[in-house]
Design a protein around this motif. Structure first.
Motif, PDB file in Angstrom:
ATOM      1  N   ILE A 102      34.059  23.968  16.815  1.00  0.00           N
ATOM      2  CA  ILE A 102      35.597  24.265  17.204  1.00  0.00           C
ATOM      3  C   ILE A 102      35.941  25.786  16.843  1.00  0.00           C
ATOM      4  O   ILE A 102      36.850  26.073  17.867  1.00  0.00           O
ATOM      5  N   HIS A 103      35.477  26.695  16.135  1.00  0.00           N
ATOM      6  CA  HIS A 103      36.489  27.409  15.607  1.00  0.00           C
ATOM      7  C   HIS A 103      35.726  28.993  17.222  1.00  0.00           C
ATOM      8  O   HIS A 103      36.744  29.584  16.934  1.00  0.00           O
ATOM      9  N   ASP A 104      34.999  28.664  17.437  1.00  0.00           N
ATOM     10  CA  ASP A 104      34.550  29.245  18.773  1.00  0.00           C
ATOM     11  C   ASP A 104      35.227  28.811  19.772  1.00  0.00           C
ATOM     12  O   ASP A 104      35.945  30.286  20.365  1.00  0.00           O
ATOM     13  N   ILE A 105      35.331  27.408  19.726  1.00  0.00           N
ATOM     14  CA  ILE A 105      36.795  28.000  21.212  1.00  0.00           C
ATOM     15  C   ILE A 105      37.780  28.040  20.793  1.00  0.00           C
ATOM     16  O   ILE A 105      38.396  28.575  22.072  1.00  0.00           O
ATOM     17  N   GLY A 106      38.306  27.738  19.534  1.00  0.00           N
ATOM     18  CA  GLY A 106      39.930  28.663  19.022  1.00  0.00           C
ATOM     19  C   GLY A 106      40.122  29.777  19.166  1.00  0.00           C
ATOM     20  O   GLY A 106      40.881  30.495  20.067  1.00  0.00           O
ATOM     21  N   MET A 107      38.596  30.788  19.006  1.00  0.00           N
ATOM     22  CA  MET A 107      38.983  32.102  19.772  1.00  0.00           C
ATOM     23  C   MET A 107      38.801  31.985  20.494  1.00  0.00           C
ATOM     24  O   MET A 107      39.923  33.255  20.951  1.00  0.00           O
ATOM     25  N   THR A 108      38.380  31.837  21.327  1.00  0.00           N
ATOM     26  CA  THR A 108      37.596  31.808  22.892  1.00  0.00           C
ATOM     27  C   THR A 108      39.067  32.076  24.118  1.00  0.00           C
ATOM     28  O   THR A 108      40.060  32.441  24.627  1.00  0.00           O
ATOM     29  N   VAL A 109      39.881  30.612  23.368  1.00  0.00           N
ATOM     30  CA  VAL A 109      40.950  30.544  23.802  1.00  0.00           C
ATOM     31  C   VAL A 109      42.852  31.536  23.230  1.00  0.00           C
ATOM     32  O   VAL A 109      43.577  31.566  24.356  1.00  0.00           O
ATOM     33  N   MET A 110      42.222  31.595  21.973  1.00  0.00           N
ATOM     34  CA  MET A 110      43.195  32.553  21.276  1.00  0.00           C
ATOM     35  C   MET A 110      43.349  34.048  22.454  1.00  0.00           C
ATOM     36  O   MET A 110      44.391  34.816  22.919  1.00  0.00           O
ATOM     37  N   ARG A 111      42.295  34.226  22.443  1.00  0.00           N
ATOM     38  CA  ARG A 111      42.252  35.881  23.681  1.00  0.00           C
ATOM     39  C   ARG A 111      42.868  35.777  24.369  1.00  0.00           C
ATOM     40  O   ARG A 111      43.024  36.735  25.312  1.00  0.00           O
ATOM     41  N   VAL A 112      41.952  34.393  25.501  1.00  0.00           N
ATOM     42  CA  VAL A 112      42.658  33.816  26.631  1.00  0.00           C
ATOM     43  C   VAL A 112      44.093  34.501  26.680  1.00  0.00           C
ATOM     44  O   VAL A 112      44.989  35.099  27.263  1.00  0.00           O
ATOM     45  N   LEU A 113      44.804  33.822  26.038  1.00  0.00           N
ATOM     46  CA  LEU A 113      46.043  33.109  26.338  1.00  0.00           C
ATOM     47  C   LEU A 113      47.064  34.346  25.696  1.00  0.00           C
ATOM     48  O   LEU A 113      47.549  34.937  26.601  1.00  0.00           O
ATOM     49  N   VAL A 114      45.938  35.223  24.487  1.00  0.00           N
ATOM     50  CA  VAL A 114      46.676  37.177  23.542  1.00  0.00           C
ATOM     51  C   VAL A 114      46.862  37.651  25.493  1.00  0.00           C
ATOM     52  O   VAL A 114      47.907  38.637  25.781  1.00  0.00           O
ATOM     53  N   GLY A 115      45.682  38.122  26.002  1.00  0.00           N
ATOM     54  CA  GLY A 115      45.177  39.283  26.929  1.00  0.00           C
ATOM     55  C   GLY A 115      46.410  38.315  28.135  1.00  0.00           C
ATOM     56  O   GLY A 115      46.810  39.652  28.838  1.00  0.00           O
ATOM     57  N   PHE A 116      45.968  37.437  28.814  1.00  0.00           N
ATOM     58  CA  PHE A 116      46.841  36.498  29.634  1.00  0.00           C
ATOM     59  C   PHE A 116      48.499  37.024  29.672  1.00  0.00           C
ATOM     60  O   PHE A 116      49.221  37.402  30.637  1.00  0.00           O
ATOM     61  N   LEU A 117      48.780  36.730  28.462  1.00  0.00           N
ATOM     62  CA  LEU A 117      50.220  37.089  28.688  1.00  0.00           C
ATOM     63  C   LEU A 117      50.822  38.171  28.445  1.00  0.00           C
ATOM     64  O   LEU A 117      51.829  38.939  28.803  1.00  0.00           O
ATOM     65  N   LEU A 118      49.753  38.930  27.917  1.00  0.00           N
ATOM     66  CA  LEU A 118      50.202  40.658  27.946  1.00  0.00           C
ATOM     67  C   LEU A 118      50.419  41.198  29.262  1.00  0.00           C
ATOM     68  O   LEU A 118      51.695  42.565  29.743  1.00  0.00           O
ATOM     69  N   GLY A 176      42.414  31.618  35.300  1.00  0.00           N
ATOM     70  CA  GLY A 176      41.413  30.944  35.737  1.00  0.00           C
ATOM     71  C   GLY A 176      40.537  32.097  35.808  1.00  0.00           C
ATOM     72  O   GLY A 176      39.489  32.306  35.284  1.00  0.00           O
ATOM     73  N   TRP A 177      40.683  33.721  36.766  1.00  0.00           N
ATOM     74  CA  TRP A 177      40.066  34.998  36.724  1.00  0.00           C
ATOM     75  C   TRP A 177      39.493  34.799  35.183  1.00  0.00           C
ATOM     76  O   TRP A 177      38.769  35.944  35.213  1.00  0.00           O
ATOM     77  N   ALA A 178      40.976  34.894  33.947  1.00  0.00           N
ATOM     78  CA  ALA A 178      41.018  35.734  33.233  1.00  0.00           C
ATOM     79  C   ALA A 178      40.157  35.131  32.248  1.00  0.00           C
ATOM     80  O   ALA A 178      39.228  35.606  30.882  1.00  0.00           O
ATOM     81  N   TRP A 179      39.317  33.717  32.208  1.00  0.00           N
ATOM     82  CA  TRP A 179      38.361  32.942  31.616  1.00  0.00           C
ATOM     83  C   TRP A 179      37.366  33.936  32.203  1.00  0.00           C
ATOM     84  O   TRP A 179      35.647  33.651  30.884  1.00  0.00           O
ATOM     85  N   THR A 180      36.903  34.694  33.411  1.00  0.00           N
ATOM     86  CA  THR A 180      35.494  34.721  33.352  1.00  0.00           C
ATOM     87  C   THR A 180      35.576  36.094  32.595  1.00  0.00           C
ATOM     88  O   THR A 180      34.384  36.621  31.815  1.00  0.00           O
ATOM     89  N   TYR A 181      36.607  36.952  32.421  1.00  0.00           N
ATOM     90  CA  TYR A 181      36.723  38.508  31.925  1.00  0.00           C
ATOM     91  C   TYR A 181      36.223  37.903  30.182  1.00  0.00           C
ATOM     92  O   TYR A 181      35.636  39.352  29.207  1.00  0.00           O
ATOM     93  N   VAL A 182      37.250  37.284  29.704  1.00  0.00           N
ATOM     94  CA  VAL A 182      36.519  36.664  28.005  1.00  0.00           C
ATOM     95  C   VAL A 182      35.274  36.711  27.831  1.00  0.00           C
ATOM     96  O   VAL A 182      34.786  36.820  26.954  1.00  0.00           O
ATOM     97  N   ILE A 183      34.399  35.824  29.028  1.00  0.00           N
ATOM     98  CA  ILE A 183      32.814  35.914  28.279  1.00  0.00           C
ATOM     99  C   ILE A 183      32.439  36.542  28.671  1.00  0.00           C
ATOM    100  O   ILE A 183      31.629  36.913  27.315  1.00  0.00           O
ATOM    101  N   VAL A 184      32.730  37.401  29.713  1.00  0.00           N
ATOM    102  CA  VAL A 184      32.224  39.078  29.469  1.00  0.00           C
ATOM    103  C   VAL A 184      32.596  39.664  28.790  1.00  0.00           C
ATOM    104  O   VAL A 184      31.673  40.416  27.589  1.00  0.00           O
ATOM    105  N   ALA A 185      33.871  39.506  27.108  1.00  0.00           N
ATOM    106  CA  ALA A 185      33.922  40.225  26.341  1.00  0.00           C
ATOM    107  C   ALA A 185      33.423  40.434  25.105  1.00  0.00           C
ATOM    108  O   ALA A 185      32.991  40.764  24.162  1.00  0.00           O
ATOM    109  N   GLU A 186      33.741  38.991  25.385  1.00  0.00           N
ATOM    110  CA  GLU A 186      31.932  38.008  24.203  1.00  0.00           C
ATOM    111  C   GLU A 186      30.754  37.892  24.182  1.00  0.00           C
ATOM    112  O   GLU A 186      30.569  38.342  23.334  1.00  0.00           O
TER     113      GLU A 186
END
Length: 267
Positions: free
Chosen positions: A71-87, A202-212
């Motif tokens: 659940i911590h991993d999920i939270g970190m990934t969601v946080m990264r997606v939201l922050v990067g996408f909002l910026l 939806g595309w941002a989710w592909t980028y976060v996995i690459v980053a991780e």
């Protein structure tokens, strides 16, 4: 004369599907997919080393939550997606509106933005690690770079398609440039801009996995990398499915918000 009967299903080009039947069809595909997957894995046609069965995948998923703090991993990934996408949205939407509304700005920025749009976000990872290290900034920047140029161009195209007759009518009534953008262009383009943001999320989710996958100590991508080194296909598949479920939930939420905010656009 007999009253016209509305069929729930009719196989014709461009013929709409009844909303209830649409849900049934979508659910049916998932059922068939899992059934075929189970048949190949549980039937012994595929080695468990290369593809875990649905039951094994669920068991590994349970272990991830109970023993490995997934659940911590999920939270970190969601946080990264939201922050990067909002910026990316904060930068790209105003620039896209400016490019679409003013041809001078478009001529100045469009060649550079089009050039950057074709650069894969993953190619920036070595540089970003040098500049920002392997902490959160690097992963957020990967999502930002992967999203911002796409949004700029798509918003620009949407805004540039504003009805010219409405713009000219507003000028005739005494509106200035600011009024044209705020009262004519933006109201007309807002529903499509919201749809663009839904797609790019939806595309941002592909980028976060690459980053991780590189230099991460948490996140769904990090878990998938660790599971790959252990050849644990059950955990890999569970991580992939988790990404799909979260993405599907965010997509439905985005659609619901768009329908509520721009209900008039479907009239």
């Amino acid at each position: 004369m007999k009253p016209t009967q509305h069929k729930i299903f009719e196989f014709r080009p461009l013929h709409p599907v009844h909303p209830r039947f649409k849900w049934v069809l979508g659910l049916l595909f998932f059922i068939v997919f899992v059934a075929v997957w189970a048949a190949f894995t549980l039937g012994g046609f595929v080695s468990p080393t290369f593809l875990a069965s649905p039951l094994t995948m669920l068991e590994e998923g349970y272990l991830l939550f109970t023993e490995y703090n997934f659940i911590h991993d999920i939270g970190m990934t969601v946080m990264r997606v939201l922050v990067g996408f909002l910026l990316a949205c904060l930068v790209a939407v105003p620039l896209g509106i400016a490019m679409g509304a003013f041809k001078f700005i478009e001529a100045f920025l469009e060649p550079f933005v089009s050039f950057c749009r074709y650069l894969p976000a993953s190619a920036f990872i070595p540089l970003l690690i040098l500049w920002a290290g392997v902490d959160e900034a690097q992963k957020i920047l990967v999502i930002f770079i992967g999203s911002v140029f796409q949004i700029i161009l798509m918003v620009s195209v949407t805004v540039s398609n504003a009805r010219k007759d409405l713009v000219e009518a507003a000028y005739t009534l005494g509106a200035n440039n600011k009024g044209i953008i705020r009262r004519v262009i933006l109201p007309g383009a807002a529903p499509e801009i919201a749809e663009i943001l839904r797609l790019v999320l939806g595309w941002a989710w592909t980028y976060v996995i690459v980053a991780e996958l590189i230099g991460a100590s948490s996140g769904i991508g990090h878990m998938i990398t660790n599971s790959q080194s252990l050849m644990n296909t059950g955990q890999i598949i569970f991580g992939i499915i988790t990404i799909g479920i979260i993405g599907l939930i965010s997509d439905f939420a985005f659609k619901a918000i768009n329908r509520r905010l721009f209900a008039w656009s479907n009239l």
